[in-house]
Scaffold this motif. Structure first.
Motif, PDB file in Angstrom:
ATOM      1  N   PHE A  44      38.935  42.007  40.843  1.00 17.71           N
ATOM      2  CA  PHE A  44      40.111  42.528  41.541  1.00 17.71           C
ATOM      3  C   PHE A  44      40.574  43.844  40.928  1.00 17.71           C
ATOM      4  CE2 PHE A  44      44.630  42.846  42.502  1.00 17.71           C
ATOM      5  CZ  PHE A  44      44.598  42.661  43.874  1.00 17.71           C
ATOM      6  N   VAL A  45      40.583  43.931  39.609  1.00 21.60           N
ATOM      7  CA  VAL A  45      41.014  45.163  38.938  1.00 21.60           C
ATOM      8  C   VAL A  45      40.029  46.294  39.218  1.00 21.60           C
ATOM      9  CG1 VAL A  45      41.335  46.231  36.666  1.00 21.60           C
ATOM     10  CG2 VAL A  45      42.362  44.018  37.161  1.00 21.60           C
ATOM     11  N   LYS A  46      38.715  45.989  39.197  1.00 22.95           N
ATOM     12  CA  LYS A  46      37.726  47.038  39.475  1.00 22.95           C
ATOM     13  C   LYS A  46      37.835  47.549  40.902  1.00 22.95           C
ATOM     14  CE  LYS A  46      34.304  46.114  36.022  1.00 22.95           C
ATOM     15  NZ  LYS A  46      32.908  46.273  35.692  1.00 22.95           N
ATOM     16  N   ILE A  47      38.068  46.653  41.856  1.00 21.39           N
ATOM     17  CA  ILE A  47      38.228  47.072  43.254  1.00 21.39           C
ATOM     18  C   ILE A  47      39.492  47.907  43.412  1.00 21.39           C
ATOM     19  CG2 ILE A  47      38.742  46.208  45.576  1.00 21.39           C
ATOM     20  CD1 ILE A  47      36.791  43.946  45.038  1.00 21.39           C
ATOM     21  N   GLN A  48      40.577  47.523  42.757  1.00 23.71           N
ATOM     22  CA  GLN A  48      41.819  48.288  42.853  1.00 23.71           C
ATOM     23  C   GLN A  48      41.674  49.676  42.234  1.00 23.71           C
ATOM     24  OE1 GLN A  48      44.113  47.808  44.679  1.00 23.71           O
ATOM     25  NE2 GLN A  48      44.831  45.735  44.753  1.00 23.71           N
ATOM     26  N   LYS A  49      40.910  49.789  41.167  1.00 22.24           N
ATOM     27  CA  LYS A  49      40.706  51.100  40.534  1.00 22.24           C
ATOM     28  C   LYS A  49      39.800  51.986  41.385  1.00 22.24           C
ATOM     29  CE  LYS A  49      42.976  50.979  36.682  1.00 22.24           C
ATOM     30  NZ  LYS A  49      44.037  51.920  36.391  1.00 22.24           N
TER      31      LYS A  49
END
Length: 93
Positions: A54-59
């Motif tokens: 989720f964090v990688k997709i948001q970044k």
């Protein structure tokens, strides 16, 4: 009469460089990791993986709707219909 929102309220709340939704997802995944680490280690690793993905997709796709637009483009049909004969296209280009 027109009401304007102050500039301070237009911004997203940012905590440690992440927006509020990302912080909530990280917190929920870490709590679920702590509750399931002694019961099922593989399930607890899945919760950590969800938070990391989720964090990688948001970044990578920070703007709203950017990921869904990319997925729609990749899943759509990519063919071009040309209503002209091939010879006329070759002559013009």
């Amino acid at each position: 009469m027109e009401y304007k929102t102050p500039k301070v309220l237009e911004k997203k709340p940012v905590i440690a460089g992440f927006d509020l939704v990302t912080i909530v997802v990280i917190a929920v995944c870490s709590i679920l990791f702590l509750f399931t680490v002694f019961v099922s280690f593989l399930l607890s690793i899945v919760f950590i993986g969800i938070a990391v993905v989720f964090v990688k997709i948001q970044k990578k796709y920070p703007q709203k709707g950017q990921l869904s637009t990319l997925l729609k483009y990749n899943s759509s049909i990519k063919c071009v219909r040309i209503e002209q004969p091939l010879r006329s296209l070759l002559k013009t280009k």
